[in-house]
Design a protein around this motif. Sequence first.
Motif: not given
Length: 179
Positions: A80-105
């Motif tokens: 949501q942070i990335i969508v809000n920051k990219l929307k308008g100035d950089y992209l019209v309707d950004p579709r962003v996906s964030v996933s955890v690849l590796q958890y901390r030890e």
Amino acid sequence: MIIRLFSRLILGLLLLNSGIVQAEGNSQYKLASGDVIRISVFGEKDLSFEKLRLTDAGTFSYPFIGEVQAKGKTAAEIEQIIVNKLKGDYLVDPRVSVSVLQYREFFISGEVKTPGGYPFQPGLTLRRAVALAGGLTERASDKRITIIRDHDASRTPEPATLDTLVLPGDTITIDQGFF
């Protein structure tokens, strides 16, 4: 009736193998230093990153946005942070996906054969953590185990058993038994 049960079983297995069930289980996972995430922006290769490790401060740098504070936030909140920051100035309707690849030890010390830090795996119990650390030594007590939760600001050791669930960043100590 049997066909309906069988089809539910097949659907459940497909969802489990696709990672959808796992993603739902991790939706409340709070990010912190050492986690590795993937950010995908549909149709924007230059804004997609395969492996971003969070800094010691729990942040990462992102184009057009700068430093993003991820510590204590879920993957959905980062999306949501990335969508809000990219929307308008950089992209019209950004579709962003964030996933955890590796958890901390998580860390294990005391009466195990190979103490140290080990990669966290979802569903990890203390019994499996001990196995990853080479097993208990001859002097170990399976009754005198403490765990310090990474999210506990007071860093208070809690008593634990071999069936206790381990979380990313936890510190486990296995003491000697008295004879």
